[in-house]
Scaffold this motif. Structure first.
Motif, PDB file in Angstrom:
ATOM      1  N   TYR A  12       0.833  -1.260   0.006  1.00  0.00           N
ATOM      2  CA  TYR A  12       0.033   0.099  -0.006  1.00  0.00           C
ATOM      3  C   TYR A  12       1.007   1.194  -0.159  1.00  0.00           C
ATOM      4  O   TYR A  12       2.148   1.287   0.379  1.00  0.00           O
ATOM      5  N   ILE A  13       0.375   2.438  -0.422  1.00  0.00           N
ATOM      6  CA  ILE A  13       0.960   3.518  -0.476  1.00  0.00           C
ATOM      7  C   ILE A  13       0.755   4.345   0.932  1.00  0.00           C
ATOM      8  O   ILE A  13      -0.313   4.619   1.446  1.00  0.00           O
ATOM      9  N   LEU A  14       1.878   4.602   1.499  1.00  0.00           N
ATOM     10  CA  LEU A  14       2.030   5.466   2.850  1.00  0.00           C
ATOM     11  C   LEU A  14       1.887   6.919   2.849  1.00  0.00           C
ATOM     12  O   LEU A  14       1.429   7.488   3.624  1.00  0.00           O
ATOM     13  N   ALA A  15       2.642   7.369   1.662  1.00  0.00           N
ATOM     14  CA  ALA A  15       2.543   8.729   1.599  1.00  0.00           C
ATOM     15  C   ALA A  15       2.967   9.287  -0.018  1.00  0.00           C
ATOM     16  O   ALA A  15       3.481   8.319  -0.651  1.00  0.00           O
ATOM     17  N   ILE A  16       2.417  10.516  -0.300  1.00  0.00           N
ATOM     18  CA  ILE A  16       2.780  11.029  -1.453  1.00  0.00           C
ATOM     19  C   ILE A  16       3.456  12.118  -1.219  1.00  0.00           C
ATOM     20  O   ILE A  16       2.824  13.204  -0.613  1.00  0.00           O
ATOM     21  N   ILE A  17       4.511  12.464  -2.133  1.00  0.00           N
ATOM     22  CA  ILE A  17       5.205  13.766  -1.925  1.00  0.00           C
ATOM     23  C   ILE A  17       5.335  14.300  -3.237  1.00  0.00           C
ATOM     24  O   ILE A  17       5.905  13.840  -4.364  1.00  0.00           O
ATOM     25  N   THR A  18       5.012  15.649  -3.245  1.00  0.00           N
ATOM     26  CA  THR A  18       5.067  16.213  -4.774  1.00  0.00           C
ATOM     27  C   THR A  18       5.362  17.672  -4.734  1.00  0.00           C
ATOM     28  O   THR A  18       5.164  18.468  -3.629  1.00  0.00           O
TER      29      THR A  18
ATOM     30  N   ASN B 212       3.909  19.557  -7.062  1.00  0.00           N
ATOM     31  CA  ASN B 212       2.599  19.692  -7.955  1.00  0.00           C
ATOM     32  C   ASN B 212       1.291  19.163  -7.578  1.00  0.00           C
ATOM     33  O   ASN B 212       0.926  18.066  -8.013  1.00  0.00           O
ATOM     34  N   PRO B 213       0.513  20.064  -6.732  1.00  0.00           N
ATOM     35  CA  PRO B 213      -0.686  19.457  -6.361  1.00  0.00           C
ATOM     36  C   PRO B 213      -1.684  19.075  -7.231  1.00  0.00           C
ATOM     37  O   PRO B 213      -2.576  18.314  -6.851  1.00  0.00           O
ATOM     38  N   ALA B 214      -1.543  19.631  -8.405  1.00  0.00           N
ATOM     39  CA  ALA B 214      -2.374  19.164  -9.283  1.00  0.00           C
ATOM     40  C   ALA B 214      -2.521  17.855  -9.734  1.00  0.00           C
ATOM     41  O   ALA B 214      -3.392  17.191 -10.552  1.00  0.00           O
ATOM     42  N   LYS B 215      -1.125  17.108  -9.746  1.00  0.00           N
ATOM     43  CA  LYS B 215      -1.176  15.662 -10.016  1.00  0.00           C
ATOM     44  C   LYS B 215      -1.624  14.731  -8.974  1.00  0.00           C
ATOM     45  O   LYS B 215      -1.356  13.642  -9.262  1.00  0.00           O
ATOM     46  N   VAL B 216      -2.070  15.238  -7.895  1.00  0.00           N
ATOM     47  CA  VAL B 216      -2.308  14.168  -6.738  1.00  0.00           C
ATOM     48  C   VAL B 216      -3.798  14.468  -6.228  1.00  0.00           C
ATOM     49  O   VAL B 216      -4.301  15.232  -6.099  1.00  0.00           O
ATOM     50  N   ALA B 217      -4.219  13.426  -5.695  1.00  0.00           N
ATOM     51  CA  ALA B 217      -5.681  13.105  -4.852  1.00  0.00           C
ATOM     52  C   ALA B 217      -5.604  12.146  -4.384  1.00  0.00           C
ATOM     53  O   ALA B 217      -5.160  11.126  -4.593  1.00  0.00           O
ATOM     54  N   GLY B 218      -6.537  11.946  -3.096  1.00  0.00           N
ATOM     55  CA  GLY B 218      -6.706  10.492  -2.933  1.00  0.00           C
ATOM     56  C   GLY B 218      -6.612  10.328  -1.272  1.00  0.00           C
ATOM     57  O   GLY B 218      -6.735  11.455  -0.700  1.00  0.00           O
TER      58      GLY B 218
END
Length: 61
Positions: free
Chosen positions: A6-12, A14-20
């Motif tokens: 599973y995905i623990l964290a998302i680091i970016t 560009n906030p337009a590329k992520v959601a969830g």
């Protein structure tokens, strides 16, 4: 049923590329993103994967 991957964290940068539903960390530069990814990788006992110039994920295998 037990989750094994599973995905623990998302680091970016560009906030337009992520959601969830995973925690999302927004950074101002690529250097900050790499620093945050390396630290979260150690803290969360996961593996960091770069998915492009603007996106890293920390996953548990």
């Amino acid at each position: 049923m037990e989750l094994e991957k599973y995905i623990l964290a998302i680091i970016t940068t560009n906030p337009a590329k992520v959601a969830g539903g995973s925690p999302i960390f927004l950074c101002h530069s690529k250097e900050e993103m790499e620093f945050v990814s390396a630290n979260l990788e150690a803290i969360l006992d996961g593996i960091a994967h770069g998915l492009g110039e603007e996106l890293f994920i920390i996953v548990k295998h």
